[in-house]
Enzyme design. Structure first.
Site, PDB file in Angstrom:
ATOM      1  N   LYS A   1       0.814  -1.222   0.000  1.00 29.61           N
ATOM      2  CA  LYS A   1       0.000   0.000   0.000  1.00 29.61           C
ATOM      3  C   LYS A   1       0.845   1.269   0.000  1.00 29.61           C
ATOM      4  O   LYS A   1       0.456   2.289  -0.564  1.00 29.61           O
ATOM      5  CB  LYS A   1      -0.931   0.014   1.212  1.00 29.61           C
TER       6      LYS A   1
ATOM      7  N   GLU B   1      -9.818   6.039   3.037  1.00 29.93           N
ATOM      8  CA  GLU B   1     -10.699   4.984   3.525  1.00 29.93           C
ATOM      9  C   GLU B   1      -9.819   3.774   3.806  1.00 29.93           C
ATOM     10  O   GLU B   1      -8.750   3.638   3.217  1.00 29.93           O
ATOM     11  CB  GLU B   1     -11.759   4.629   2.464  1.00 29.93           C
TER      12      GLU B   1
ATOM     13  N   SER C   1       1.631  -9.651  -1.042  1.00 28.62           N
ATOM     14  CA  SER C   1       1.353  -8.211  -0.942  1.00 28.62           C
ATOM     15  C   SER C   1       1.493  -7.650   0.465  1.00 28.62           C
ATOM     16  O   SER C   1       1.669  -6.453   0.636  1.00 28.62           O
ATOM     17  CB  SER C   1      -0.052  -7.926  -1.462  1.00 28.62           C
TER      18      SER C   1
END
Lengths: 408, 268
Positions: free
Chosen positions: A100, A122, A390
């Site tokens: 991220k 969010e 990830s």
């Protein structure tokens, strides 16, 4: 990252000027936000053509995030499975523990360039919220993170992490109190504070230009992977696997491979209790009809009246009724395949990686691992699968403990 | 042929009056109440009714209208049922225009052709889709117009002049100026700001312009009526619906009549 200028052999060129990936994508927002999206698109195009911006982005990726992330040959697990060689792209080793941050670094630099003093985001599992709170602290910006009230309960460690980093976390009580409702509330904040505020969307969804710019910032994953495969394997892989909720880690590793022939691109959605039960978060696998939500047109889990239906996944980060529009497009043109892994398959793969490789993966990434576990034995030992790992699984330890009947 | 909406604005203009446009969410507080409430709005002085189509993810709405949508969806109210409510209303009111207001996905799910045909047949006059800006609207609006429906568009404080003109080309009936940056039900109407903006908007479009967001009482309605062609009231009316069904129609008529008198005291 090489975004300004495409190489001669590159033929894939999406989205179009209005953010359409074929019939998907676009700009479906209230009028008030249109000028802000126009401004963002113009600033983004200037930024990626600006060598200073790119140099700073790449510097931050190297020295703050810790890139390049390793490509790791999971030899023991590959041997156990008895088929293809599995390599892991170790995004879990990034600062903040997931992919991220690649995107939040890029977007916070845009926010600063645009003179915004406040960022909002969010978050579902809290990984994007943590990555946003992190870069907001790093650049001295005010930060507000919207999180569904259910997720606030499920993900207490990440809530506290965000607060330590100076962010305000707002528990969203409307709707199903999960990721989609957090996104609704972030949109409401943005429309109210559009002059002062930059909205850092965490996945490759939302109105144009977000799906494009999130993809571009995340494509560092695939670019590195191409170089590392050439060095370590001597060729590109037979298949690249990634989990898909909104799909930002998947698009990040897929995008540089779209024009590379012979590389299968496989997105693994959250099958929840099983796609056949209807209780899942796998719109592409379930052949969900296209619909409009959160600013774009894409495959969407909805009822026959166009109301969005509640999804289920053990992984809060995949618990979303839509998917990035580019994934809908890649499925439609047949360039990528989409499959689902159920909750229990993801948990089994999670344990495999812990025990055979000494790596605790995120439950999101465990869905991609689960499909690798199915696929590898069907391939020969000289074939190669890359799985985008990830994120790391520290945040999921309370969930796994609960499943084993243990109170931590 | 002029639409019902165009006729209303033409006759109001001739009489030197301003339009009053109340909003309710279809199916709130329950599906059986809606048609009666629409008639009550007319008795209270409504010139046009905006009828909200409930959606699971109302991103542009504040808490009051979000909850109204949740109440309606608890009864499973669908777009098809909302169109049915308009058909029922039309049985005894052939004159008051009805504009469906909502989000893109319920219409996308039905398909524009089917929706436009059903809505036109039921007596719907206009369609306002909050998350359908100019960029995505051209083909969809063409279908609405082919069925005689007026596409109503939002204008925002952030909308540049040239874009107002482009939206005006596509829109018909009236345009809806969102008086503030924010969601429905916000409480900070800045009337001087609205007056300035209205002067700019009128340079760029000849369509009637209604103003909504932040109008809560007779006083703010009168202030808006001085500068706009129509006064749009949503959240404040939905708050009456929140108080329960007891005496609801009478309360609506009483509230709206007060607003009507204040609006009529303002002569063009």
């Amino acid at each position: 990252m090489q975004m300004a200028g495409k190489s001669a052999e590159q033929t894939y060129d999406m989205p179009d000027a209005h953010g359409h990936f074929g019939q998907f994508g676009g700009i479906f927002v209230a009028e008030t936000l249109i000028p802000a999206l126009d401004e963002l698109r113009v600033e983004y195009e200037k930024a990626i053509a600006d060598p200073e911006f790119m140099a700073e982005f790449n510097y931050e990726l190297k020295h703050y995030v810790g890139r390049p992330s390793p490509l790791y040959h999971a030899k023991r697990w590959s041997e156990v499975l008895g088929g293809a060689q599995i390599y892991l792209k170790r995004e879990d080793l990034n600062h903040t523990g997931a992919h991220k941050v690649n995107n939040t670094i890029g977007q916070v630099l845009l926010a600063r360039r645009m003179g915004k003093k406040r960022v909002i985001a969010e978050t579902g599992a809290g990984q994007h919220g943590v990555a946003t709170a992190t870069v907001a602290a790093r650049y001295g910006l005010e930060c507000v993170v919207y999180m569904g009230a259910e997720d606030v309960k499920r993900q207490a460690p990440n809530v506290f992490r965000m607060k330590l980093l100076g962010a305000k976390v707002v528990a969203v009580e409307s709707g199903s109190k999960t990721l989609k409702d957090a996104m609704n509330e972030a949109m409401r904040d943005w429309v109210t504070n559009v002059d002062s505020t930059y909205y850092i969307i965490g996945t490759c969804a939302g109105p144009h230009p977000y799906p494009m710019l999130v993809r571009d910032f995340q494509s560092v994953i695939g670019e590195e992977c191409k170089v590392q495969c050439a060095e370590q394997v001597g060729r590109q892989p037979d298949a690249v696997l990634a989990c898909v909720g909104g799909g930002s880690n998947a698009i990040g590793i897929f995008y540089p491979y779209i024009d590379v022939p012979g590389v299968r691109l496989i997105g693994v959605e959250a099958g929840g209790y099983g796609v056949e039960t209807g209780r899942h978060a796998a719109p592409l696998t379930a052949n969900a009809k296209p619909g409009v939500l959160h600013g774009n047109r894409t495959a969407l889990m909805q009822d026959e009246n166009g109301q969005i239906i509640e999804t289920h996944s053990i992984s809060a980060g995949l618990d979303y009724p839509g998917v990035g529009p580019e994934h809908s497009y890649l499925k439609e043109i047949g360039r990528a395949e989409y499959v689902a892994a159920n909750d229990d398959e993801a948990i089994a793969a999670f344990h495999d990686l812990c025990r055979y490789e000494g790596i605790i993966p995120a439950l999101e990434s465990s869905h991609a691992l689960a499909y690798a576990k199915k696929l590898a034995p069907t391939l020969s030992k000289d074939q190669v699968i890359v799985v985008n790992l990830s994120g790391r699984g520290d945040k999921d330890i309370p969930t796994l403990a609960r499943l084993s009947g243990i109170e931590l | 042929m002029a639409s019902r909406i165009q006729n209303i604005f033409a006759s109001l203009k001739a009489a030197g009056r301003k339009a009053l446009i109340p909003y309710i969410t279809a199916g709130d507080p329950n599906p059986g109440a809606t048609v009666g409430l629409m008639h009550a709005l007319v008795r209270g002085g409504a010139d046009i009714i905006e009828l909200g189509v409930p959606f699971s993810d109302p991103m542009a709405d504040g808490p009051v209208i979000q909850k109204a949508a949740e109440r309606a969806l608890a009864f499973g109210v669908s777009l098809r049922q909302v169109i049915g409510m308009v058909a029922e209303f039309r049985k005894t009111d052939g004159k008051t225009p009805v504009v469906l207001m909502g989000y893109a996905n319920p219409i996308e799910a039905m398909g524009y052709e089917v929706f436009s045909a059903l809505a036109a047949e039921a007596g719907v006059d206009g369609v306002l889709t909050v998350d359908l800006p100019l960029e995505e609207a051209v083909e969809r609006v063409a279908t609405l117009k082919r069925h005689g429906l007026d596409p109503i568009f939002l204008l925002a404080p952030t909308t540049p002049a040239q874009r107002v003109a482009m939206i005006g080309e596509l829109a018909s009936g009236y345009m809806y100026y969102v008086s503030l940056k924010g969601v429905t039900g916000a409480a900070h109407l800045d009337i001087d700001n609205v007056a300035d903006k209205m002067r700019q908007l009128r340079h760029n479009t000849a369509l009637p312009i209604g103003v909504g967001f932040g109008i809560r009482d007779a006083e703010s309605a009168a202030a808006v009526a001085k500068v706009a062609d129509a006064v749009i009231i949503g959240s404040r009316i939905v708050q009456e619906l929140e108080q329960g069904e007891s005496g609801l129609q009478d309360r609506l008529v009483a509230f709206l009549s007060g607003v009507r008198s204040a609006v009529d005291a303002v002569r063009a």
